[in-house]
Write a protein that holds these residues in place. Structure first.
Motif, short mmCIF file in Angstrom:
data_model
loop_
_atom_site.label_atom_id
_atom_site.label_comp_id
_atom_site.label_asym_id
_atom_site.label_seq_id
_atom_site.Cartn_x
_atom_site.Cartn_y
_atom_site.Cartn_z
N HIS A 71 9.63 -13.48 33.24
CA HIS A 71 10.09 -13.30 31.86
C HIS A 71 8.86 -13.31 30.97
O HIS A 71 8.19 -14.34 30.84
CB HIS A 71 11.07 -14.40 31.47
N ARG A 157 26.97 -18.79 31.19
CA ARG A 157 25.75 -18.01 31.47
C ARG A 157 25.79 -16.68 30.72
O ARG A 157 24.77 -16.20 30.23
CB ARG A 157 25.62 -17.74 32.97
N ASP A 159 27.20 -16.15 27.89
CA ASP A 159 27.02 -16.40 26.46
C ASP A 159 26.67 -17.87 26.25
O ASP A 159 27.55 -18.70 26.00
CB ASP A 159 28.30 -16.05 25.69
N PRO A 160 25.38 -18.23 26.35
CA PRO A 160 24.99 -19.64 26.17
C PRO A 160 25.35 -20.19 24.80
O PRO A 160 25.40 -21.42 24.62
CB PRO A 160 23.47 -19.61 26.38
N LEU A 199 21.20 -25.17 30.61
CA LEU A 199 21.40 -23.72 30.53
C LEU A 199 20.77 -23.16 29.27
O LEU A 199 20.07 -22.14 29.30
CB LEU A 199 22.89 -23.40 30.58
N ARG A 200 21.03 -23.81 28.14
CA ARG A 200 20.51 -23.31 26.87
C ARG A 200 18.99 -23.38 26.81
O ARG A 200 18.34 -22.47 26.28
CB ARG A 200 21.15 -24.10 25.73
N HIS A 203 17.63 -20.55 28.93
CA HIS A 203 17.78 -19.27 28.22
C HIS A 203 16.78 -19.19 27.06
O HIS A 203 16.21 -18.12 26.79
CB HIS A 203 19.21 -19.15 27.70
N VAL A 206 13.38 -18.08 28.25
CA VAL A 206 13.33 -16.63 28.50
C VAL A 206 13.19 -15.87 27.19
O VAL A 206 12.37 -14.95 27.07
CB VAL A 206 14.61 -16.19 29.26
N ARG A 220 21.14 -17.89 19.29
CA ARG A 220 21.60 -17.24 20.52
C ARG A 220 21.89 -18.25 21.63
O ARG A 220 22.64 -17.95 22.57
CB ARG A 220 20.55 -16.24 21.02
N CYS A 221 21.29 -19.42 21.52
CA CYS A 221 21.49 -20.45 22.55
C CYS A 221 22.49 -21.52 22.14
O CYS A 221 22.70 -22.48 22.87
CB CYS A 221 20.15 -21.09 22.90
#
Length: 246
Positions: A71, A157, A159-160, A199-200, A203, A206, A220-221
């Motif tokens: 990434h 996953r 949509d965090p 998870l957030r 993300h 990335v 977004r997270c």
């Protein structure tokens, strides 16, 4: 992972990967330290995924089937170690904190991998000493086995930023809140809020590697504000998202 390459020796070298590039599933008969000096590295196994920015390295034990994904432009430093040399005593992939000294040791050791001088052997000994002292960092998303739990994890996953409660998610997958809460603890070894935060954060790493603005990353997270995101990020990684940028 359906196709697995067997690469007996774990190489010691520097390798560049373009953003989005992957290294397909493979395994070594030796241990390997995988460190991204720039960009963000994700390693995936059947047991889950591990994410590491430039302040982290990933220990990959011998025999572990794993795949890589870059990434952001990745400068990948690989250190292979014999299966008999396990300075950490770890049998599972693990994310390790990389202090400035350990970073420089990894860079120096991978810069000229074909020499076998006394100086290089001393460098390796110091590198192993620093690895033993490196704190473990749980930037890990374990893979769920239960199909109901897997369905919940897949929703998040995708949509965090989804802020649904566990009860609401349970209604979508046909499972009760208590059942899912128990599965998170037994199947993944963490609570639902802990897994969602991991998870957030993964993300977010990335998105930051793709040079997404910090405020945009926060929304977004799933964080309510940039300041809330910055606080959680600092607690997890020891620096702010702005300081993290590749």
């Amino acid at each position: 992972m359906t196709e697995t390459r067997h690469v007996p020796s774990a190489p010691t070298r520097v390798q560049s990967l373009a953003s989005g590039a992957t290294i397909s599933a493979h395994r070594h008969d030796e241990h390997q330290i995988v460190y991204a000096a720039s960009g963000v590295l994700a390693i995936t196994t059947d047991a889950g995924s591990w994410v590491a920015p430039a302040t982290r390295a990933i220990w990959v034990p011998a025999g572990t089937v794993h795949a890589h994904q870059a990434h952001g432009p990745l400068e990948l430093h690989l250190v292979g170690l014999p299966a008999s040399a396990n300075p950490l005593g770890l049998r599972e992939p693990t994310v390790l904190a990389v202090a400035p000294l350990l970073r420089e040791l990894i860079l120096a050791y991978t810069r000229d991998p074909d020499t076998d001088s006394p100086e290089r052997k001393r460098l390796r000994a110091v590198l192993l000493d620093q690895l033993r002292a490196a704190p473990q960092q749980p930037v890990h998303l374990p893979a769920p086995r239960d199909p109901r739990l897997r369905a919940v994890c897949d929703i998040l996953r995708a949509d965090p930023a989804d802020t649904s409660t566990l009860a609401a998610l349970g209604r979508r997958v046909g499972a009760g809140e208590r059942t899912l809460g128990r599965l998170f603890r037994s199947d993944l070894g963490m609570t639902f809020p802990q897994w969602r935060t991991q998870l957030r954060l993964a993300h977010a790493l990335v998105l930051l590697a793709e040079r997404t603005p910090v405020t945009t990353v926060a929304h977004r997270c799933g964080w309510a504000s940039a300041s809330a995101f910055i606080d959680v990020f600092r607690q997890a990684f020891g620096h702010t998202p702005g300081a993290h940028r590749p």
